[in-house]
Scaffold this motif. Structure first.
Motif, PDB file in Angstrom:
ATOM      1  N   LYS A   6      32.903  34.825   5.652  1.00  0.00           N
ATOM      2  CA  LYS A   6      32.769  35.951   6.576  1.00  0.00           C
ATOM      3  C   LYS A   6      33.446  35.672   7.914  1.00  0.00           C
ATOM      4  N   LEU A   8      33.622  37.046  11.846  1.00  0.00           N
ATOM      5  CA  LEU A   8      32.870  37.809  12.844  1.00  0.00           C
ATOM      6  C   LEU A   8      33.714  38.004  14.089  1.00  0.00           C
ATOM      7  N   MET A  28      41.011  42.161  11.927  1.00  0.00           N
ATOM      8  CA  MET A  28      39.915  42.271  10.964  1.00  0.00           C
ATOM      9  C   MET A  28      40.357  43.004   9.695  1.00  0.00           C
ATOM     10  N   GLU A  32      40.159  41.509   5.937  1.00  0.00           N
ATOM     11  CA  GLU A  32      39.537  42.234   4.825  1.00  0.00           C
ATOM     12  C   GLU A  32      40.498  42.316   3.642  1.00  0.00           C
ATOM     13  N   LYS A  37      34.762  38.975   4.049  1.00  0.00           N
ATOM     14  CA  LYS A  37      33.799  39.930   4.577  1.00  0.00           C
ATOM     15  C   LYS A  37      33.944  39.918   6.092  1.00  0.00           C
ATOM     16  N   THR A  38      33.791  41.068   6.729  1.00  0.00           N
ATOM     17  CA  THR A  38      33.961  41.124   8.182  1.00  0.00           C
ATOM     18  C   THR A  38      32.802  41.860   8.841  1.00  0.00           C
ATOM     19  N   GLU A  39      32.554  41.473  10.065  1.00  0.00           N
ATOM     20  CA  GLU A  39      31.559  42.155  10.908  1.00  0.00           C
ATOM     21  C   GLU A  39      32.084  42.148  12.330  1.00  0.00           C
ATOM     22  N   THR A  40      31.910  43.249  13.034  1.00  0.00           N
ATOM     23  CA  THR A  40      32.336  43.344  14.428  1.00  0.00           C
ATOM     24  C   THR A  40      31.147  43.706  15.303  1.00  0.00           C
ATOM     25  N   ILE A  41      30.944  42.933  16.354  1.00  0.00           N
ATOM     26  CA  ILE A  41      29.877  43.200  17.325  1.00  0.00           C
ATOM     27  C   ILE A  41      30.517  43.596  18.639  1.00  0.00           C
ATOM     28  N   GLN A  46      25.210  46.314  22.926  1.00  0.00           N
ATOM     29  CA  GLN A  46      24.076  45.410  22.803  1.00  0.00           C
ATOM     30  C   GLN A  46      23.278  45.345  24.103  1.00  0.00           C
ATOM     31  N   ALA A  80      24.263  35.669  14.011  1.00  0.00           N
ATOM     32  CA  ALA A  80      25.461  36.134  13.302  1.00  0.00           C
ATOM     33  C   ALA A  80      26.615  35.165  13.496  1.00  0.00           C
ATOM     34  N   ALA A  84      28.639  32.921  10.472  1.00  0.00           N
ATOM     35  CA  ALA A  84      30.043  33.274  10.234  1.00  0.00           C
ATOM     36  C   ALA A  84      30.868  32.022   9.954  1.00  0.00           C
TER      37      ALA A  84
END
Length: 200
Positions: A6, A8, A28, A32, A37-41, A46, A80, A84
């Protein structure tokens, strides 16, 4: 890099759809396509309290990050990061350094260090970085000027090291214009080329 790994991204930009968002998005998407797998914060979405410099998170020895007494979204963000396999850190330049939103986040990452009151200096809990990181920044100044004469590169490198990552590339976009935030073809190609450094 295995397909079950993953990536991040942590984006500290205030602007949705701006230069930082666009560059990180390009990276990103490339990751992919490589099977990650990718996640963006987005830090702007937040709830992050300011560090009170109480140093409660720094007192307990060990490799596990310290616990902050503040009740906000930071614990979930840090969890997270820890799960990652590679990171993309993006922050714009404001007043010669990374912007205040990213700086507030950076200060809260001090929990990855150990610094009891009776010692003169902090020590990073994990001495050897276990992840790779790409660093992304942008400024209204020309890229060469911003990269070499602002404090942003050093700040992003310090943040990367604190959270256990080794920078393997940096992409700086200069001459940012809010009226025309679209990326050039050259910048898009550079972003995708950098993404490959996280996959190898």
């Amino acid at each position: 890099m295995a397909e079950d790994q993953k990536a991040l991204a942590i984006i500290g930009s205030y602007r949705q759809g701006g230069t930082i968002d666009s560059v990180v998005g390009e990276i990103m998407t490339s990751l992919e396509e490589s099977g990650l797998k990718t996640e963006t914060i987005y830090l702007r979405e937040q709830h992050i309290e300011f560090c009170a410099n109480c140093r409660a998170c720094l007192q307990k020895q060990g490799s596990v990050r310290g616990k902050c007494p503040l009740d906000d979204d930071m614990d979930a963000i840090l969890a997270a990061i820890e799960t990652a396999d590679c990171l993309v850190l993006g922050a714009p330049v404001n007043f010669g350094n990374i912007n205040a939103l990213t700086r507030a986040f950076m200060e809260r990452c001090i929990c990855f260090a150990y610094w009891p009151w009776d010692t003169p200096a902090p020590k990073i809990r994990k001495h050897r970085p276990t992840k790779k990181a790409l660093l992304i920044s942008a400024s209204a100044a020309p890229a060469w000027l911003g990269r070499h004469f602002s404090g942003a590169p050093a700040a992003l490198k310090k943040l990367s090291r604190m959270i256990g990552a080794r920078p393997v590339g940096i992409l700086w976009v200069g001459l940012v214009n809010r009226k025309n935030p679209s990326l050039s073809g050259i910048t898009r190609r550079r972003a995708r080329k950098l993404a490959r450094k996280l996959v190898l």
